[in-house]
Write a protein that holds these residues in place. Structure first.
Motif, mmCIF file in Angstrom:
data_model
loop_
_atom_site.group_PDB
_atom_site.id
_atom_site.type_symbol
_atom_site.label_atom_id
_atom_site.label_comp_id
_atom_site.label_asym_id
_atom_site.label_seq_id
_atom_site.Cartn_x
_atom_site.Cartn_y
_atom_site.Cartn_z
ATOM 1 N N GLY A 126 -0.026 -0.768 -16.447
ATOM 2 C CA GLY A 126 -0.893 -0.622 -15.279
ATOM 3 C C GLY A 126 -1.460 -1.947 -14.817
ATOM 4 N N ALA A 127 -1.891 -2.785 -15.764
ATOM 5 C CA ALA A 127 -2.432 -4.092 -15.416
ATOM 6 C C ALA A 127 -1.366 -4.969 -14.778
ATOM 7 N N GLU A 128 -0.158 -4.948 -15.332
ATOM 8 C CA GLU A 128 0.935 -5.750 -14.769
ATOM 9 C C GLU A 128 1.336 -5.236 -13.390
ATOM 10 N N TRP A 129 1.357 -3.920 -13.223
ATOM 11 C CA TRP A 129 1.725 -3.331 -11.923
ATOM 12 C C TRP A 129 0.726 -3.728 -10.847
ATOM 13 N N TYR A 130 -0.561 -3.693 -11.193
ATOM 14 C CA TYR A 130 -1.593 -4.012 -10.213
ATOM 15 C C TYR A 130 -1.490 -5.469 -9.775
ATOM 16 N N GLY A 131 -1.232 -6.356 -10.715
ATOM 17 C CA GLY A 131 -1.038 -7.752 -10.357
ATOM 18 C C GLY A 131 0.203 -7.950 -9.498
ATOM 19 N N GLN A 132 1.297 -7.256 -9.849
ATOM 20 C CA GLN A 132 2.523 -7.367 -9.056
ATOM 21 C C GLN A 132 2.311 -6.823 -7.649
ATOM 22 N N LEU A 133 1.574 -5.712 -7.538
ATOM 23 C CA LEU A 133 1.291 -5.144 -6.223
ATOM 24 C C LEU A 133 0.630 -6.185 -5.326
ATOM 25 N N HIS A 134 -0.353 -6.894 -5.831
ATOM 26 C CA HIS A 134 -1.057 -7.882 -5.017
ATOM 27 C C HIS A 134 -0.149 -9.046 -4.640
ATOM 28 N N ARG A 135 0.719 -9.449 -5.553
ATOM 29 C CA ARG A 135 1.662 -10.525 -5.214
ATOM 30 C C ARG A 135 2.634 -10.079 -4.130
ATOM 31 N N CYS A 136 3.107 -8.841 -4.214
ATOM 32 C CA CYS A 136 4.031 -8.313 -3.201
ATOM 33 C C CYS A 136 3.334 -8.161 -1.850
ATOM 34 N N ILE A 137 2.069 -7.730 -1.859
ATOM 35 C CA ILE A 137 1.300 -7.608 -0.623
ATOM 36 C C ILE A 137 1.139 -8.971 0.039
ATOM 37 N N THR A 138 0.829 -9.987 -0.756
ATOM 38 C CA THR A 138 0.682 -11.340 -0.202
ATOM 39 C C THR A 138 1.985 -11.806 0.442
ATOM 40 N N CYS A 139 3.111 -11.520 -0.203
ATOM 41 C CA CYS A 139 4.403 -11.910 0.368
ATOM 42 C C CYS A 139 4.684 -11.146 1.659
ATOM 43 N N ASP A 140 4.324 -9.861 1.710
ATOM 44 C CA ASP A 140 4.485 -9.090 2.943
ATOM 45 C C ASP A 140 3.626 -9.666 4.062
ATOM 46 N N LEU A 141 2.367 -9.969 3.747
ATOM 47 C CA LEU A 141 1.481 -10.545 4.752
ATOM 48 C C LEU A 141 1.996 -11.898 5.223
ATOM 49 N N ASP A 142 2.607 -12.648 4.335
ATOM 50 C CA ASP A 142 3.211 -13.917 4.720
ATOM 51 C C ASP A 142 4.252 -13.684 5.811
#
Length: 342
Positions: free
Chosen positions: A290-306
């Motif tokens: 869960g902790a790893e997924w939450y961190g990955q989610l935020h990284r993927c969101i940042t890339c999408d926003l990019d």
């Protein structure tokens, strides 16, 4: 707002230069001198904001995006005029003026599968770069309580060393009564900290709520509020506490489903909680996932926003403005067009 706004600066790509500004009424926006790209954070008044966004694009060539908050009921909003929309509360398709508008989970452009957004059309009446759903952020904004966007997933305190098996502090309103009843009867042996309170966190300071309840709980109960999505899920994942909840569509909207304890009813959820509480390696594995997924989610969101912001700013440039300065000056007497900054 701004005290009740969800701010997303921590998720923006690092090349974006930004500042926050606030206003008491929509009318102030029309009087502001603004000739940059804009991201509006709002709960209501979207028709007027969309009209301003259209005019802003036509007069400056700059993009206007929207972060739409608090639409828990899919109440029929209009997104006309915005280049892109990020919204809380997942619905596969929207109702009202935005009826049929497809909603993609933010993060899926980078980390998911399926088609990317359609060929963008800057003059389109619907958001050219789509409507994107983002998980609700944490509700506890506390200095010193760092979430997993800035800390390693491996740094969360292990579930085996947490004294509370499970916890929940919150209102016992109708959607939650079934959970309370099930835990007081079928789940009494779990010895959960279960407290009914109208005050957020039982009236504790956010620091005490996080450090003296969430971070010492192996499992955090995550029932529905006004909508199945609540701030609680992000708070639990950010503190390394395993969420336990009913199954809802939003849990299946992201590139991979979040690793949580889930069931079709609270009897199933309690049964799975009981099994994991005696399976120490299994619970710690789920906690880490869960902790790893939450961190990955935020990284993927940042890339999408990019990708979204880069495309929006490339499509919307000063030379693409469709109105001349005199034409803009005649549109509502907006002060910033009269200064010559356009």
């Amino acid at each position: 707002c701004p005290q009740k706004c969800a701010l997303i600066h921590s998720l923006l790509p690092p090349w974006v230069r930004y500042r926050y500004t606030s206003m008491g009424h929509i009318s102030e926006l029309f009087r502001r001198q603004i000739d940059t790209h804009v991201l509006i954070i709002a709960r209501a008044g979207l028709d007027k904001l969309g009209a301003w966004a259209t005019q802003h694009r036509r007069c400056t060539g700059r993009s206007v995006g929207l972060l739409h908050m608090a639409d828990e009921k899919n109440s029929g909003s209009t997104y006309k005029g915005f280049a892109y929309v990020v919204r809380h509360f997942y619905f596969p398709k929207l109702s009202g003026p935005a009826q049929g508008e497809y909603v993609r989970a933010l993060g899926n452009l980078t980390c998911g599968s399926g088609p990317r957004w359609p060929n963008p059309k800057p003059a389109s009446s619907s958001p050219a770069l789509g409507v994107h759903w983002i998980f609700l952020p944490r509700g506890t904004i506390t200095p010193g309580v760092v979430d997993l966007t800035t800390r390693s997933a491996a740094s969360v305190w292990p579930s085996s060393d947490r004294p509370l098996n499970c916890s929940f502090i919150g209102m016992e309103h109708p959607p939650r009564k079934t959970m309370f009843a099930a835990l007081r009867t079928q789940g009494a042996d779990l010895k959960c900290l279960l407290a009914s309170s109208k005050a957020y966190g039982g009236g504790k300071s956010s620091w005490d709520y996080v450090t003296k309840t969430l971070e010492i709980s192996k499992i955090g109960l995550c029932p529905s509020g006004n909508n199945p999505e609540t701030h609680r899920m992000a708070e639990l994942l950010a503190t390394g506490t395993v969420p336990a909840m009913l199954d809802y569509p939003f849990l299946h909207a992201t590139f991979t489903a979040p690793p949580v304890i889930v069931g079709g009813n609270w009897t199933e959820v309690i049964s799975r909680m009981r099994g994991l509480l005696v399976d120490r390696p299994g619970l710690e594995r789920l906690q880490m996932e869960g902790a790893e997924w939450y961190g990955q989610l935020h990284r993927c969101i940042t890339c999408d926003l990019d990708a979204i912001l880069f495309t929006a700013m490339r499509l919307h440039k000063l030379e693409n403005a469709s109105l001349t300065r005199p034409e803009c000056e005649r549109l509502g007497g907006h002060a910033h067009w009269q200064t010559g900054t356009a």
